[in-house]
Design a protein around this motif. Structure first.
Motif, mmCIF file in Angstrom:
data_model
loop_
_atom_site.group_PDB
_atom_site.id
_atom_site.type_symbol
_atom_site.label_atom_id
_atom_site.label_comp_id
_atom_site.label_asym_id
_atom_site.label_seq_id
_atom_site.Cartn_x
_atom_site.Cartn_y
_atom_site.Cartn_z
ATOM 1 N N MET A 1 7.389 -5.237 -5.568
ATOM 2 C CA MET A 1 7.074 -6.087 -4.134
ATOM 3 C C MET A 1 8.016 -7.041 -3.993
ATOM 4 N N THR A 2 8.560 -7.033 -2.833
ATOM 5 C CA THR A 2 9.643 -7.939 -2.580
ATOM 6 C C THR A 2 9.150 -9.109 -1.792
ATOM 7 N N ASP A 3 7.961 -9.163 -1.186
ATOM 8 C CA ASP A 3 7.514 -10.351 -0.650
ATOM 9 C C ASP A 3 5.952 -10.392 -0.884
ATOM 10 N N PRO A 4 5.658 -11.081 -1.852
ATOM 11 C CA PRO A 4 4.191 -11.331 -2.235
ATOM 12 C C PRO A 4 3.432 -12.095 -1.044
ATOM 13 N N ILE A 5 4.069 -12.946 -0.543
ATOM 14 C CA ILE A 5 3.176 -13.712 0.370
ATOM 15 C C ILE A 5 2.688 -13.153 1.550
ATOM 16 N N ALA A 6 3.613 -12.091 1.933
ATOM 17 C CA ALA A 6 3.213 -11.278 3.100
ATOM 18 C C ALA A 6 2.183 -10.167 2.570
ATOM 19 N N ASP A 7 2.150 -9.789 1.470
ATOM 20 C CA ASP A 7 1.128 -8.930 0.734
ATOM 21 C C ASP A 7 -0.401 -9.795 0.828
ATOM 22 N N MET A 8 -0.071 -10.938 0.507
ATOM 23 C CA MET A 8 -1.408 -11.747 0.569
ATOM 24 C C MET A 8 -1.825 -11.893 2.001
ATOM 25 N N LEU A 9 -1.113 -12.286 3.048
ATOM 26 C CA LEU A 9 -1.260 -12.202 4.352
ATOM 27 C C LEU A 9 -1.915 -10.736 4.894
ATOM 28 N N THR A 10 -1.394 -9.885 4.344
ATOM 29 C CA THR A 10 -1.735 -8.376 4.957
ATOM 30 C C THR A 10 -2.922 -8.115 4.365
ATOM 31 N N ARG A 11 -3.432 -8.520 3.140
ATOM 32 C CA ARG A 11 -4.644 -8.572 2.619
ATOM 33 C C ARG A 11 -5.784 -9.077 3.237
ATOM 34 N N ILE A 12 -5.286 -10.249 3.596
ATOM 35 C CA ILE A 12 -6.467 -11.041 4.294
ATOM 36 C C ILE A 12 -6.656 -10.449 5.596
ATOM 37 N N ARG A 13 -5.611 -10.102 6.303
ATOM 38 C CA ARG A 13 -5.659 -9.348 7.515
ATOM 39 C C ARG A 13 -6.509 -8.171 7.722
ATOM 40 N N ASN A 14 -6.076 -7.221 6.527
ATOM 41 C CA ASN A 14 -6.993 -5.993 6.331
ATOM 42 C C ASN A 14 -8.474 -6.326 6.036
ATOM 43 N N GLY A 15 -8.698 -7.366 5.293
ATOM 44 C CA GLY A 15 -10.037 -7.878 4.699
ATOM 45 C C GLY A 15 -10.822 -8.103 5.931
ATOM 46 N N LEU A 16 -10.268 -8.875 6.716
ATOM 47 C CA LEU A 16 -11.233 -9.262 7.995
ATOM 48 C C LEU A 16 -11.349 -8.042 8.916
ATOM 49 N N MET A 17 -10.429 -7.167 9.224
ATOM 50 C CA MET A 17 -10.683 -6.103 10.073
ATOM 51 C C MET A 17 -11.742 -5.063 9.483
ATOM 52 N N ALA A 18 -11.690 -4.968 8.259
ATOM 53 C CA ALA A 18 -12.593 -4.058 7.431
ATOM 54 C C ALA A 18 -13.946 -4.653 7.293
ATOM 55 N N GLY A 19 -14.128 -6.044 7.465
ATOM 56 C CA GLY A 19 -15.327 -6.870 7.528
ATOM 57 C C GLY A 19 -16.051 -6.981 6.184
ATOM 58 N N ARG A 20 -14.993 -7.176 5.414
ATOM 59 C CA ARG A 20 -15.272 -7.763 3.992
ATOM 60 C C ARG A 20 -15.767 -9.121 3.900
ATOM 61 N N SER A 21 -16.445 -9.384 2.905
ATOM 62 C CA SER A 21 -16.759 -10.839 2.786
ATOM 63 C C SER A 21 -15.849 -11.632 1.720
ATOM 64 N N SER A 22 -15.069 -10.890 0.909
ATOM 65 C CA SER A 22 -13.886 -11.406 -0.062
ATOM 66 C C SER A 22 -13.045 -10.482 -0.400
ATOM 67 N N ILE A 23 -11.988 -11.051 -0.605
ATOM 68 C CA ILE A 23 -10.979 -10.130 -1.214
ATOM 69 C C ILE A 23 -10.268 -10.592 -2.447
ATOM 70 N N LEU A 24 -9.467 -9.924 -3.259
ATOM 71 C CA LEU A 24 -8.779 -10.441 -4.171
ATOM 72 C C LEU A 24 -7.393 -9.974 -4.122
ATOM 73 N N VAL A 25 -6.703 -11.333 -4.542
ATOM 74 C CA VAL A 25 -5.261 -11.347 -4.505
ATOM 75 C C VAL A 25 -4.553 -11.709 -5.883
ATOM 76 N N PRO A 26 -3.377 -11.127 -6.086
ATOM 77 C CA PRO A 26 -2.895 -11.444 -7.487
ATOM 78 C C PRO A 26 -2.512 -12.846 -7.489
ATOM 79 N N HIS A 27 -2.716 -13.409 -8.483
ATOM 80 C CA HIS A 27 -2.340 -15.028 -8.491
ATOM 81 C C HIS A 27 -0.882 -15.554 -8.647
ATOM 82 N N SER A 28 -0.666 -16.301 -7.919
ATOM 83 C CA SER A 28 0.867 -17.210 -8.065
ATOM 84 C C SER A 28 0.647 -18.298 -7.568
#
Length: 126
Positions: A1-28
């Motif tokens: 993974m070259t950009d972990p911040i973009a990965d986090m933001l994408t997971r947030i965006r996808n979770g919102l679009m999918a109607g999820r109540s929470s998501i998991l992101v690798p820690h840093s």
């Protein structure tokens, strides 16, 4: 993974679009700082760090008081964007949020502008 911040933001965006109540992101450390700013500004409901060092995760509650419609990464590994304190933009007349990496750590754009600190423009949320 070259950009972990973009990965986090994408997971947030996808979770919102999918109607999820929470998501998991690798820690840093920087991801935890971004989650803290988003929670302080009420864009997310909160976050919780769990697990041990090799598999440490951040659980982000997506149920914030302010609805998120867009999350964008501004400064990327291939093209960094640095701004002086007076150049930090306001998003949607102050209803949005800009996260800036300054010499005093990550902070919201309005806070960096108030303290007279410029830095790298990480992302925009509205």
């Amino acid at each position: 993974m070259t950009d972990p911040i973009a990965d986090m933001l994408t997971r947030i965006r996808n979770g919102l679009m999918a109607g999820r109540s929470s998501i998991l992101v690798p820690h840093s450390g920087i991801k935890e700082a971004i989650a803290k700013i988003l929670a302080d500004q009420h864009f997310i409901g909160g976050y919780k760090v769990s697990g041990q060092v090799p598999t440490k995760m951040i659980e982000i509650d997506l149920g914030g008081q302010r609805p998120v419609s867009k999350v964008t990464r501004v400064s990327k590994p291939g093209r960094r964007v640095y701004l002086a304190s007076k150049q930090i933009p306001t998003v949607l007349s102050g209803r949005g949020l800009v996260i800036v990496s300054t010499s005093h750590g990550l902070m919201a754009g309005h806070e960096a502008r108030r303290q007279g600190l410029g830095g790298e423009l990480i992302c925009q949320v509205w």
